[in-house]
Scaffold this motif. Structure first.
Motif, PDB file in Angstrom:
ATOM      1  N   ILE B 121     -39.025  48.127  24.343  1.00  0.00           N
ATOM      2  CA  ILE B 121     -40.423  48.628  24.370  1.00  0.00           C
ATOM      3  C   ILE B 121     -41.106  48.112  25.708  1.00  0.00           C
ATOM      4  O   ILE B 121     -41.889  48.758  26.400  1.00  0.00           O
ATOM      5  CB  ILE B 121     -41.124  48.049  23.271  1.00  0.00           C
ATOM      6  CG1 ILE B 121     -40.525  48.962  22.093  1.00  0.00           C
ATOM      7  CG2 ILE B 121     -42.520  48.232  23.276  1.00  0.00           C
ATOM      8  CD1 ILE B 121     -40.785  47.997  20.711  1.00  0.00           C
ATOM      9  N   ALA B 122     -41.018  46.859  26.121  1.00  0.00           N
ATOM     10  CA  ALA B 122     -41.357  46.267  27.427  1.00  0.00           C
ATOM     11  C   ALA B 122     -40.908  47.154  28.552  1.00  0.00           C
ATOM     12  O   ALA B 122     -41.740  47.487  29.414  1.00  0.00           O
ATOM     13  CB  ALA B 122     -41.169  44.966  27.422  1.00  0.00           C
ATOM     14  N   ALA B 123     -39.600  47.511  28.571  1.00  0.00           N
ATOM     15  CA  ALA B 123     -39.254  48.407  29.839  1.00  0.00           C
ATOM     16  C   ALA B 123     -39.603  49.651  29.608  1.00  0.00           C
ATOM     17  O   ALA B 123     -40.036  50.108  30.921  1.00  0.00           O
ATOM     18  CB  ALA B 123     -37.626  48.369  29.405  1.00  0.00           C
ATOM     19  N   ARG B 124     -40.003  50.206  28.506  1.00  0.00           N
ATOM     20  CA  ARG B 124     -40.754  51.560  28.727  1.00  0.00           C
ATOM     21  C   ARG B 124     -42.147  51.393  29.490  1.00  0.00           C
ATOM     22  O   ARG B 124     -42.438  52.221  29.847  1.00  0.00           O
ATOM     23  CB  ARG B 124     -40.915  52.089  27.332  1.00  0.00           C
ATOM     24  CG  ARG B 124     -39.571  52.563  26.552  1.00  0.00           C
ATOM     25  CD  ARG B 124     -39.643  53.071  25.180  1.00  0.00           C
ATOM     26  NE  ARG B 124     -38.250  53.154  24.602  1.00  0.00           N
ATOM     27  CZ  ARG B 124     -37.693  54.125  24.522  1.00  0.00           C
ATOM     28  NH1 ARG B 124     -38.241  55.388  25.199  1.00  0.00           N
ATOM     29  NH2 ARG B 124     -36.572  54.679  23.946  1.00  0.00           N
ATOM     30  N   ALA B 196     -48.577  41.131  23.000  1.00  0.00           N
ATOM     31  CA  ALA B 196     -48.788  40.628  21.778  1.00  0.00           C
ATOM     32  C   ALA B 196     -47.466  40.783  20.912  1.00  0.00           C
ATOM     33  O   ALA B 196     -46.982  39.979  20.079  1.00  0.00           O
ATOM     34  CB  ALA B 196     -49.823  41.530  20.832  1.00  0.00           C
ATOM     35  N   LEU B 197     -46.704  41.987  21.377  1.00  0.00           N
ATOM     36  CA  LEU B 197     -45.265  42.146  20.655  1.00  0.00           C
ATOM     37  C   LEU B 197     -44.474  41.001  21.091  1.00  0.00           C
ATOM     38  O   LEU B 197     -43.649  40.543  20.321  1.00  0.00           O
ATOM     39  CB  LEU B 197     -44.839  43.604  20.901  1.00  0.00           C
ATOM     40  CG  LEU B 197     -45.060  44.693  20.207  1.00  0.00           C
ATOM     41  CD1 LEU B 197     -44.424  45.863  20.865  1.00  0.00           C
ATOM     42  CD2 LEU B 197     -44.514  44.406  18.690  1.00  0.00           C
ATOM     43  N   MET B 198     -44.270  40.815  22.467  1.00  0.00           N
ATOM     44  CA  MET B 198     -43.438  39.973  22.733  1.00  0.00           C
ATOM     45  C   MET B 198     -43.505  38.483  22.487  1.00  0.00           C
ATOM     46  O   MET B 198     -42.978  37.587  21.963  1.00  0.00           O
ATOM     47  CB  MET B 198     -43.312  39.817  24.379  1.00  0.00           C
ATOM     48  CG  MET B 198     -42.910  41.034  25.020  1.00  0.00           C
ATOM     49  SD  MET B 198     -41.240  42.138  24.623  1.00  0.00           S
ATOM     50  CE  MET B 198     -40.307  40.753  25.151  1.00  0.00           C
ATOM     51  N   ALA B 199     -44.998  38.216  21.869  1.00  0.00           N
ATOM     52  CA  ALA B 199     -45.355  36.840  21.486  1.00  0.00           C
ATOM     53  C   ALA B 199     -45.023  37.034  19.829  1.00  0.00           C
ATOM     54  O   ALA B 199     -45.486  36.003  19.081  1.00  0.00           O
ATOM     55  CB  ALA B 199     -46.868  36.634  21.556  1.00  0.00           C
ATOM     56  N   ARG B 200     -44.644  38.180  19.513  1.00  0.00           N
ATOM     57  CA  ARG B 200     -44.561  38.597  17.861  1.00  0.00           C
ATOM     58  C   ARG B 200     -45.758  38.176  17.279  1.00  0.00           C
ATOM     59  O   ARG B 200     -45.818  37.496  16.246  1.00  0.00           O
ATOM     60  CB  ARG B 200     -43.016  37.684  17.486  1.00  0.00           C
ATOM     61  CG  ARG B 200     -41.990  38.094  17.979  1.00  0.00           C
ATOM     62  CD  ARG B 200     -40.735  37.718  17.321  1.00  0.00           C
ATOM     63  NE  ARG B 200     -39.459  38.233  17.901  1.00  0.00           N
ATOM     64  CZ  ARG B 200     -38.740  39.297  17.351  1.00  0.00           C
ATOM     65  NH1 ARG B 200     -38.987  40.026  16.429  1.00  0.00           N
ATOM     66  NH2 ARG B 200     -37.692  39.637  17.952  1.00  0.00           N
ATOM     67  N   ASP B 201     -47.021  38.219  17.740  1.00  0.00           N
ATOM     68  CA  ASP B 201     -48.220  37.812  17.148  1.00  0.00           C
ATOM     69  C   ASP B 201     -48.713  39.297  16.470  1.00  0.00           C
ATOM     70  O   ASP B 201     -49.354  40.243  17.035  1.00  0.00           O
ATOM     71  CB  ASP B 201     -49.116  37.653  18.245  1.00  0.00           C
ATOM     72  CG  ASP B 201     -50.510  37.202  17.542  1.00  0.00           C
ATOM     73  OD1 ASP B 201     -51.562  36.470  18.302  1.00  0.00           O
ATOM     74  OD2 ASP B 201     -50.725  37.606  16.346  1.00  0.00           O
ATOM     75  N   GLY B 202     -48.428  39.414  15.001  1.00  0.00           N
ATOM     76  CA  GLY B 202     -48.532  40.499  14.180  1.00  0.00           C
ATOM     77  C   GLY B 202     -50.003  41.049  14.217  1.00  0.00           C
ATOM     78  O   GLY B 202     -50.503  42.034  14.489  1.00  0.00           O
ATOM     79  N   VAL B 203     -51.017  40.027  14.082  1.00  0.00           N
ATOM     80  CA  VAL B 203     -52.282  40.368  14.095  1.00  0.00           C
ATOM     81  C   VAL B 203     -52.831  40.897  15.294  1.00  0.00           C
ATOM     82  O   VAL B 203     -53.775  41.826  15.481  1.00  0.00           O
ATOM     83  CB  VAL B 203     -53.162  39.002  13.792  1.00  0.00           C
ATOM     84  CG1 VAL B 203     -54.584  39.292  13.930  1.00  0.00           C
ATOM     85  CG2 VAL B 203     -52.835  38.645  12.212  1.00  0.00           C
ATOM     86  N   ALA B 204     -52.550  40.209  16.462  1.00  0.00           N
ATOM     87  CA  ALA B 204     -52.746  40.547  17.774  1.00  0.00           C
ATOM     88  C   ALA B 204     -52.198  42.016  18.276  1.00  0.00           C
ATOM     89  O   ALA B 204     -53.038  42.681  18.651  1.00  0.00           O
ATOM     90  CB  ALA B 204     -52.355  39.903  18.789  1.00  0.00           C
TER      91      ALA B 204
END
Lengths: 232, 232
Positions: B121-124, B196-204
């Motif tokens: 996802i980050a690469a995209r 936020a995804l890479m930090a696996r922070d669901g709320v953010a």
DNA sequence: CGTTTGAATTTGGTATGCCAAATACCATTG
DNA sequence: CAATGGTATTTGGCATACCAAATTCAAACG
């Protein structure tokens, strides 16, 4: 006597659009599925069923497609219709999405609902406490409570999608709601939702709705462990 | 040579299920609608179209029902199919729901996605910055970015419903995405989501996705004001 | 000229028949 | 007895015909 007063002399001049055979067949089948007269996993033989219903295969196929759209019928690898038989994991996934939809509805209702609508929702919660009735009646009130919140959100696609999910989950939700020891929790959770709604606190309402649906997931899992075989 | 090694000697033994005429017709129509070869509001004459397509009315009706389910076709009061022509208000309502769905997807992806999926996802997002391409290519990358997040959520009903909403909103999203001045914003918002995804922070993540879709709503409204008549 | 009426045409829902694919059943073989 | 092959039956997709409802068009009327 002018045209205007002919119309005003008649209370209701609209002719309801004729319901197609497909729609009527879908209603009949929906009921049979939700009441488990057609058990989960049952193959649906098109020719036999259309003959039993006294209609041709064409509207019956249309009806089955409608119910497929609602998740009540699925088509196997060979394209034969069967009554859907969702696994616990599938139910869980569906309720997770339903939770997000209802959270959104709660949030939107805080922004756009009239005071009358909010009062109606609160009255529904109160009535469930004071006059819950038997398991089925309580469940109907429960579903109407949720439905009133979604309607107060005034978002048609949301209402449509919610309806689809609700149809698909109706049976599982009923089995869950039927648990006697569940009723106290339901009422407490409804209170929390109503409190947040009346305060028009969107975040709190959304969170209360999510929490409510999370406990529904847990209860459905319990029911599954208790009684029904795992679906396909 | 045992049965096991006959199978292992062949790379791909599965015969793909034959696609029905209805499915193929739906694909053709979907494309014609999304590319506006069939303009919004256009009546769809069943007999004429089935003849032009070289199939009978039966699979064409099935195809139209499929597209109705996706919101690309609607049926007027006389049950005649027309190409859907959503108003701005309808688009807004749809995107509001889509925002909630994508927020849920982001949150779930934080919980269940593999490191490989998150990296993809980050690469995209990165590729969109460095090699965005023309408007259509950029838009496809954009949709694939969102799709990858939804896929990483591992919730099949969510993915299905998301697909339906995306199909319905594809055109509007494309018109919005095409705005050149929009691209910088899109990329910045994607960055926020990825962080936020890479930090696996669901709320953010959920909040970043909602904000992203909110600005999509605003941009679609701008496009609507600029150029297209109000839909029915 | 505008409105109304009636006839012709078009269109959607439905019924039914046909063909190919899938399934069930039975006999044969090892 | 299990596996295989062949045949009969069932079933889904599709084509087409028919009927009723909706629409269009032309003529008549005010």
């Amino acid at each position: 006597m002018s045209a205007g007063s002919i119309l005003s002399a008649l209370e209701d001049v609209q002719i309801a659009p004729r319901r197609s055979l497909a729609e009527e067949a879908a209603d009949k089948l929906r009921e049979a599925i939700l009441l488990e007269h057609l058990a989960p996993g049952t193959p649906v033989p098109e020719r036999e069923l259309s003959e039993a219903m006294g209609i041709s295969r064409t509207p019956l196929k249309d009806a089955l497609r409608l119910l497929e759209m609602e998740g009540l019928i699925d088509y196997g690898p060979t394209r034969r219709p069967r009554v859907a038989n969702p696994s616990l994991a599938t139910l869980r996934d569906n309720i997770t999405v339903l939770g997000a939809l209802e959270a959104l509805a709660g949030e939107l209702a805080c922004a756009v609902a009239t005071a009358t609508e909010l009062a109606d929702i609160a009255a529904r919660a109160r009535r469930m406490e004071t006059d819950g009735g038997d398991a089925l009646a309580f469940f109907h009130q429960d579903m109407n409570f949720h439905g009133a919140i979604v309607a107060a959100a005034r978002n048609a696609p949301l209402a449509d999608t919610h309806r689809q999910y609700n149809a698909r989950l109706w049976r599982a939700r009923f089995l869950s709601s039927r648990q006697i020891d569940r009723r106290e929790n339901t009422l407490a959770e409804h209170d929390r939702i109503v409190t947040a709604l009346m305060a028009r606190d969107g975040v709190a309402t959304a969170n209360a709705m999510r929490a409510h649906l999370r406990s529904t997931i847990e209860n459905i899992a319990r029911v599954h462990a208790d009684g029904r075989g795992q679906g396909g």
